[in-house]
Design an enzyme around this catalytic site. Structure first.
Site, PDB file in Angstrom:
ATOM      1  NE  ARG A  45     -19.617  -3.809  28.127  1.00 24.27           N
ATOM      2  CZ  ARG A  45     -19.324  -3.936  29.401  1.00 24.27           C
ATOM      3  NH1 ARG A  45     -18.855  -2.913  30.104  1.00 24.27           N
ATOM      4  NH2 ARG A  45     -19.491  -5.083  30.027  1.00 24.27           N
ATOM      5  N   GLY A  46     -23.260  -3.240  29.044  1.00 23.56           N
ATOM      6  CA  GLY A  46     -23.514  -3.602  30.433  1.00 23.56           C
ATOM      7  C   GLY A  46     -24.940  -3.216  30.777  1.00 23.56           C
ATOM      8  NE  ARG A  79     -26.422  -5.300  22.909  1.00 25.19           N
ATOM      9  CZ  ARG A  79     -25.330  -5.738  23.538  1.00 25.19           C
ATOM     10  NH1 ARG A  79     -24.632  -4.920  24.314  1.00 25.19           N
ATOM     11  NH2 ARG A  79     -24.937  -6.983  23.411  1.00 25.19           N
ATOM     12  CG  ASP A 218     -26.533  -8.599  29.895  1.00 27.89           C
ATOM     13  OD1 ASP A 218     -26.504  -7.461  29.409  1.00 27.89           O
ATOM     14  OD2 ASP A 218     -25.505  -9.253  30.165  1.00 27.89           O
ATOM     15  CG  ASN A 227     -23.441 -12.464  32.378  1.00 32.68           C
ATOM     16  OD1 ASN A 227     -23.765 -11.284  32.448  1.00 32.68           O
ATOM     17  ND2 ASN A 227     -22.194 -12.860  32.572  1.00 32.68           N
TER      18      ASN A 227
END
Length: 314
Positions: A45-46, A79, A218, A227
């Site tokens: 993630r990130g 995502r 993001d 974010n």
């Protein structure tokens, strides 16, 4: 610094971030479909790490002999909010059209991500004063990237410049990236860190214990940034107490074509909110809203720290 991911023998190995800080284990991905699953389940993630992982997913599709255009469309569905995912797939496709391999392109993108993050850190260091206490939300560190980090990269750079900094991480409900990951990273590098519950951020600012806020993003677009959920509340509190609020993000996170309020905000599994340590904290039938991200408007942002310098919000 622990590796977030690595490529070996035509396989991608991803650090399973769902079991940190108690266990360090890598997921072996032999197919691009396995990378998609890892992204969906937040084993990786990130935004920058998702982007590099997506590039390697394309590399695996190439190794598998799959149609890259079709694989790319599937990867993009993993995502919806982090624009780096889409950027990475398109960059690999363009590179392959120019005669390069997806594997070589992904390897180069991993190296570039680390280099970019170090540049972000150096620019960010210029706004950090000796003795600052920096509050950060979620995890935008080495674990959210191929290495070094964006928001935590700024903190790392300040520490490397011998500035006497302290860090406050909020826990970042519901999956606790701040508590599990950001605190872990700071402890690994012996950077002084305190953990607070999400609701305590405003209290710490009111007491005068926060000098700067630095978070990741993001997606950066006209009107603000998207974010991790809770970022907006931190930004509002920082505005109230005149605390500089910085976003650290690479240019690959910028969406120059759309308004930030057109961003699709991912809704995640209600179980993330309802279940703690295997037990329901409310009745199982409880209706849950679990948005993964929120939007911090441009007028709440002091500056966006990029590899090209510190920019004004779009």
């Amino acid at each position: 610094m622990i590796e977030t991911l690595y490529w070996k023998d035509n396989k991608l190995y991803l650090l399973d971030q769902t079991i940190l800080p108690h266990e360090i284990e890598y997921c072996e991905c032999k197919t691009y479909q396995e990378v998609i699953t890892a992204i969906k389940t937040m084993k990786v993630r990130g935004a920058p790490a998702i982007g590099v992982s997506a590039a390697y997913a394309m590399a695996l599709a190439e190794v598998q002999g799959e149609n890259l255009e079709q694989a790319g469309q599937e990867i993009k569905q993993a995502r919806p909010t982090a624009i780096n995912l889409f950027w990475a797939v398109d960059k690999v496709l363009k590179s392959v059209e120019q005669g390069n391999t997806a594997v070589d392109t992904a390897i180069q993108m991993e190296k570039e991500d680390i280099s970019i993050n170090k540049k972000i850190g150096e620019y960010g260091n210029t706004v950090i004063d000796d003795g600052d206490t920096i509050l950060t939300h979620c995890n935008a560190g080495a674990l959210a990237c191929a290495g070094y980090g964006t928001a935590l990269g700024v903190i790392r750079a300040a520490n490397e410049h011998d500035k006497n900094i302290n860090v406050i991480c909020d826990e970042t409900r519901p999956v606790l990236q701040g508590a599990r990951l950001s605190v872990f990273e700071m402890q690994e590098e012996n950077i002084p860190v305190r953990l607070i519950v999400d609701g305590a951020a405003g209290h710490m600012m009111q007491k005068g214990e926060v000098d700067k806020v630095v978070i990741g993003a993001d997606r950066v677009a006209k009107g603000g940034v998207a974010n991790k959920i809770g970022s907006l509340m931190v930004a509002l509190a920082a505005k109230r107490y005149n605390i500089p609020f910085y976003v650290a993000a690479p240019i690959s996170t910028f969406d120059f074509e759309n308004n930030i309020f057109d961003t699709k905000i991912e809704e995640r599994n209600p179980e993330e909110v309802l279940v703690v340590n295997g037990k329901y904290i409310a009745r199982e039938e409880t209706r849950v809203e679990n948005p993964a991200f929120d939007i911090v408007e441009s007028n709440l942002i002091t500056g966006i720290i990029t590899e090209e310098g510190i920019k004004k919000p779009l």
